[in-house]
Design a protein around this motif. Structure first.
Motif, PDB file in Angstrom:
ATOM      1  N   LEU A   1      43.516  14.200   1.450  1.00  0.00           N
ATOM      2  CA  LEU A   1      44.903  14.459   1.060  1.00  0.00           C
ATOM      3  C   LEU A   1      45.549  13.184   0.514  1.00  0.00           C
ATOM      4  O   LEU A   1      46.322  13.230  -0.453  1.00  0.00           O
ATOM      5  CB  LEU A   1      45.693  14.988   2.256  1.00  0.00           C
ATOM      6  N   SER A   2      45.220  12.053   1.109  1.00  0.00           N
ATOM      7  CA  SER A   2      45.743  10.769   0.631  1.00  0.00           C
ATOM      8  C   SER A   2      45.221  10.467  -0.781  1.00  0.00           C
ATOM      9  O   SER A   2      45.968   9.981  -1.634  1.00  0.00           O
ATOM     10  CB  SER A   2      45.345   9.662   1.601  1.00  0.00           C
ATOM     11  N   ILE A   3      43.944  10.748  -1.016  1.00  0.00           N
ATOM     12  CA  ILE A   3      43.361  10.551  -2.348  1.00  0.00           C
ATOM     13  C   ILE A   3      44.077  11.432  -3.364  1.00  0.00           C
ATOM     14  O   ILE A   3      44.410  10.983  -4.476  1.00  0.00           O
ATOM     15  CB  ILE A   3      41.850  10.835  -2.321  1.00  0.00           C
ATOM     16  N   GLN A   4      44.324  12.691  -3.020  1.00  0.00           N
ATOM     17  CA  GLN A   4      45.050  13.588  -3.916  1.00  0.00           C
ATOM     18  C   GLN A   4      46.422  13.011  -4.281  1.00  0.00           C
ATOM     19  O   GLN A   4      46.827  13.020  -5.453  1.00  0.00           O
ATOM     20  CB  GLN A   4      45.243  14.962  -3.276  1.00  0.00           C
ATOM     21  N   ARG A   5      47.136  12.529  -3.288  1.00  0.00           N
ATOM     22  CA  ARG A   5      48.476  11.986  -3.535  1.00  0.00           C
ATOM     23  C   ARG A   5      48.417  10.793  -4.494  1.00  0.00           C
ATOM     24  O   ARG A   5      49.239  10.677  -5.414  1.00  0.00           O
ATOM     25  CB  ARG A   5      49.138  11.577  -2.224  1.00  0.00           C
ATOM     26  N   GLU A   6      47.432   9.924  -4.295  1.00  0.00           N
ATOM     27  CA  GLU A   6      47.295   8.749  -5.164  1.00  0.00           C
ATOM     28  C   GLU A   6      46.967   9.159  -6.582  1.00  0.00           C
ATOM     29  O   GLU A   6      47.502   8.605  -7.546  1.00  0.00           O
ATOM     30  CB  GLU A   6      46.220   7.807  -4.609  1.00  0.00           C
ATOM     31  N   VAL A   7      46.077  10.142  -6.733  1.00  0.00           N
ATOM     32  CA  VAL A   7      45.685  10.615  -8.057  1.00  0.00           C
ATOM     33  C   VAL A   7      46.888  11.212  -8.789  1.00  0.00           C
ATOM     34  O   VAL A   7      47.119  10.945  -9.982  1.00  0.00           O
ATOM     35  CB  VAL A   7      44.557  11.663  -7.952  1.00  0.00           C
ATOM     36  N   LEU A   8      47.683  12.001  -8.103  1.00  0.00           N
ATOM     37  CA  LEU A   8      48.813  12.683  -8.734  1.00  0.00           C
ATOM     38  C   LEU A   8      49.980  11.753  -9.013  1.00  0.00           C
ATOM     39  O   LEU A   8      50.886  12.110  -9.775  1.00  0.00           O
ATOM     40  CB  LEU A   8      49.257  13.862  -7.861  1.00  0.00           C
ATOM     41  N   LYS A   9      49.967  10.565  -8.439  1.00  0.00           N
ATOM     42  CA  LYS A   9      50.987   9.566  -8.771  1.00  0.00           C
ATOM     43  C   LYS A   9      50.766   8.956 -10.143  1.00  0.00           C
ATOM     44  O   LYS A   9      51.700   8.501 -10.795  1.00  0.00           O
ATOM     45  CB  LYS A   9      50.954   8.424  -7.734  1.00  0.00           C
ATOM     46  N   GLY A  10      49.486   8.887 -10.540  1.00  0.00           N
ATOM     47  CA  GLY A  10      49.122   8.153 -11.756  1.00  0.00           C
ATOM     48  C   GLY A  10      49.526   8.840 -13.038  1.00  0.00           C
ATOM     49  O   GLY A  10      49.900   9.972 -13.071  1.00  0.00           O
TER      50      GLY A  10
END
Length: 238
Positions: free
Chosen positions: A229-238
């Motif tokens: 879930l943390s990886i998803q959040r980081e990806v969607l920030k970019g």
């Protein structure tokens, strides 16, 4: 002691890479790589709904899944006459997993179809597909909001999925194919960003398992879901 690829500890997930916006024509897309497993996820939006939803003001989220012929060690035949049992089961899992975090009333009468195509399979393909499909879904809905076609964001949370299992009596997270093939217990766990489980598919492949062992498997799954879930959040920030 279990020796794992990439020198992973028992509770470690595989290296994850998510290439967002992988396709030019999809409303949302990504290529997600988890170790040796690669899944292309695309979200398409159509301004219609299944017949049983027409006139109800609600939308729908569904999924299609395929394992490409060269994705496995031996050629996998294309399902030209429609999806077979395993494929249908995975498609339904992906669809209902993503629907848990979408407000179908806010969505309105549109259908979001999530296409998940396995380019290369090395275990945990359905879990990788769910984790990647969420990124594609989030981008597709964001695009429609920016175009003025949605008044508010229908997304109510995040979804990710991970496999866990017992191999030689040891609880492992995010099994690759070699581990999955010899697992005594195999489990797929889908969860959201509120520490709730959406679906748990667990099987004693070689051995029955106890409630204590089940709790151990779920604890490892929960920790791995938080990472995803943390990886998803980081990806969607970019």
């Amino acid at each position: 002691m279990i020796k794992r690829a990439n020198n992973r500890e028992a509770s470690d997930i595989r290296p994850i890479e998510v290439q967002r916006g992988f396709l030019n024509h999809a409303a949302g897309s990504c290529m997600i790589t988890a170790g040796g497993t690669q899944v292309l996820c695309a979200a398409s939006i159509e301004e219609n709904v299944p017949g049983w939803l027409v006139g109800k003001g609600k939308g729908w989220v569904t999924a299609e899944y395929s394992l490409l012929p060269a994705a496995t060690h031996s050629r996998n035949r294309r399902e030209r006459r429609g999806a077979k049992g395993r494929t249908l089961e995975i498609e339904r899992l992906i669809g209902r997993s993503l629907r848990t975090v979408v407000d179908l009333d806010t969505l309105g009468e549109i259908t979001v179809t999530l296409d998940c195509d396995v380019i290369q399979a090395d275990g945990s393909t359905r879990c990788t597909a769910i984790t990647g499909a969420y990124v594609a879904l989030a981008d597709a809905l964001s695009q429609w909001r920016e175009a003025g076609k949605l008044k508010s964001n229908p997304l109510m949370g995040q979804v990710a999925a991970v496999s866990v299992g017992m191999v030689d009596g040891v609880v492992l997270s995010d099994l690759d194919y070699s581990e999955d093939a010899r697992a005594e217990v195999d489990m797929n766990v889908v969860g959201d960003d509120k520490e709730r489980f959406i679906e748990i598919q667990g099987t004693g492949e070689q051995l029955a398992f106890t409630r204590h062992q089940l709790n151990g498997l779920l604890n490892v799954a929960q920790a791995s879901l938080e990472e995803l879930l943390s990886i998803q959040r980081e990806v969607l920030k970019g």
